[in-house]
Design a protein around this motif. Structure first.
Motif, PDB file in Angstrom:
ATOM      1  N   LEU A  29       0.737  -1.251   0.028  1.00  0.00           N
ATOM      2  CA  LEU A  29       0.141  -0.020   0.095  1.00  0.00           C
ATOM      3  C   LEU A  29       0.759   1.412  -0.058  1.00  0.00           C
ATOM      4  N   LEU A  32      -2.354   4.387   1.713  1.00  0.00           N
ATOM      5  CA  LEU A  32      -3.270   3.504   1.782  1.00  0.00           C
ATOM      6  C   LEU A  32      -4.267   3.106   0.587  1.00  0.00           C
ATOM      7  N   MET A  33      -3.312   3.106  -0.386  1.00  0.00           N
ATOM      8  CA  MET A  33      -3.783   2.486  -1.993  1.00  0.00           C
ATOM      9  C   MET A  33      -3.071   1.514  -2.155  1.00  0.00           C
ATOM     10  N   PRO A  34      -3.678   0.478  -2.487  1.00  0.00           N
ATOM     11  CA  PRO A  34      -2.994  -0.747  -2.921  1.00  0.00           C
ATOM     12  C   PRO A  34      -2.365  -0.225  -4.460  1.00  0.00           C
ATOM     13  N   THR A  35      -0.984  -0.767  -4.632  1.00  0.00           N
ATOM     14  CA  THR A  35      -0.278  -0.355  -5.712  1.00  0.00           C
ATOM     15  C   THR A  35      -0.484  -1.696  -6.860  1.00  0.00           C
ATOM     16  N   ALA A 160      -5.924  -6.301   3.432  1.00  0.00           N
ATOM     17  CA  ALA A 160      -5.682  -4.901   3.192  1.00  0.00           C
ATOM     18  C   ALA A 160      -7.198  -4.002   2.899  1.00  0.00           C
ATOM     19  N   LEU A 164      -8.321  -0.960   5.731  1.00  0.00           N
ATOM     20  CA  LEU A 164      -8.731   0.373   5.088  1.00  0.00           C
ATOM     21  C   LEU A 164     -10.150   0.702   5.815  1.00  0.00           C
ATOM     22  N   GLN A 170     -12.052   3.401   2.565  1.00  0.00           N
ATOM     23  CA  GLN A 170     -11.294   3.333   1.685  1.00  0.00           C
ATOM     24  C   GLN A 170     -10.757   4.842   1.293  1.00  0.00           C
TER      25      GLN A 170
END
Length: 229
Positions: A29, A32-35, A160, A164, A170
């Motif tokens: 992350l 806080l965003m999945p890559t 994940a 969040l 999210q």
């Protein structure tokens, strides 16, 4: 900020009894965003897989026999996680196994304070409620139907999403930093339409008289007198 949501699968519950890691899954992350960047590795535990562990993970001796041993994957694993924070459900369990594996190779342990424990956070937010990964999926309506067996990468991906949600959804900044969020915020500041007719008062005459007498007794400096209350 870079964080690594991680899960391990093992042959048992205690490294002190010779149990080993058989699978590691990590989801990256950033802010806080999945890559989409992940690490996933099956590992030969160099010992038989107990029947109960096979039933939970679906990983048998035949499948694991040709997988690399931990010492052959450890440098790639450490390079992937770097020095960033680890997000783990029941962190003490996974950290105990990882540090045992590192110790058997005479490598320095990972500091325990690198791990953020989502189990502890869930118990704090929802005291007395079930806090397993499956229970949190039900609470947050996260689809975990593919989780018929425990798998490290799948569990990391699900965790994940749970992480969040535990942080508030999210979009933990509520989108205020984005252009769409700013438009939404501006919309929320538009004046509300006025009622065509005021609502009738809910105070009785007796209550109004009692309030007037109370204000009268407070003297000329009463705030209600200043603002006409």
């Amino acid at each position: 900020m870079r964080e690594l949501v991680m899960d391990t699968e093992t042959t048992g519950f205690e490294p002190s009894e010779g149990h080993r890691i058989v699978e590691i899954g990590v989801v990256e992350l950033v802010n806080l965003m999945p890559t989409g960047n992940t690490y996933h590795q099956y590992i030969n535990p160099e010992r038989p897989m107990p029947k109960e562990a096979f039933e939970v993970h679906g990983l048998g001796d035949d499948f694991l026999r040709d997988k690399p041993v931990f010492k052959h994957i450890v440098q790639d694993f450490l390079a992937f996680i770097g020095d960033d924070r680890l997000v783990i459900h029941n962190a003490s369990f996974d950290m105990r196994f990882i540090n045992a594996e590192l110790g058997w190779l005479n490598l320095p342990p990972l500091p325990n304070d690198r791990a953020f424990d989502t189990l502890a956070l869930a118990r704090k937010k929802f005291p007395g409620s079930p806090a397993s990964l499956d229970a949190l999926c039900r609470r947050f309506a996260i689809d975990n139907s593919s989780r018929t067996l425990h798998g490290a990468l799948l569990d990391s991906e699900i965790l994940a999403e749970v992480y969040l949600e535990l942080l508030g959804g999210q979009q933990p900044d509520f989108g205020l930093s984005s252009s769409s969020g700013s438009a939404s915020a501006n919309q929320s500041r538009q004046p509300l339409p006025k009622r065509p007719a005021p609502l009738p008062p809910r105070l009785t005459d007796a209550e109004s008289a009692a309030h007037a007498a109370f204000v009268q007794g407070l003297g000329d400096g009463a705030i209600w007198r200043k603002y006409g209350g």
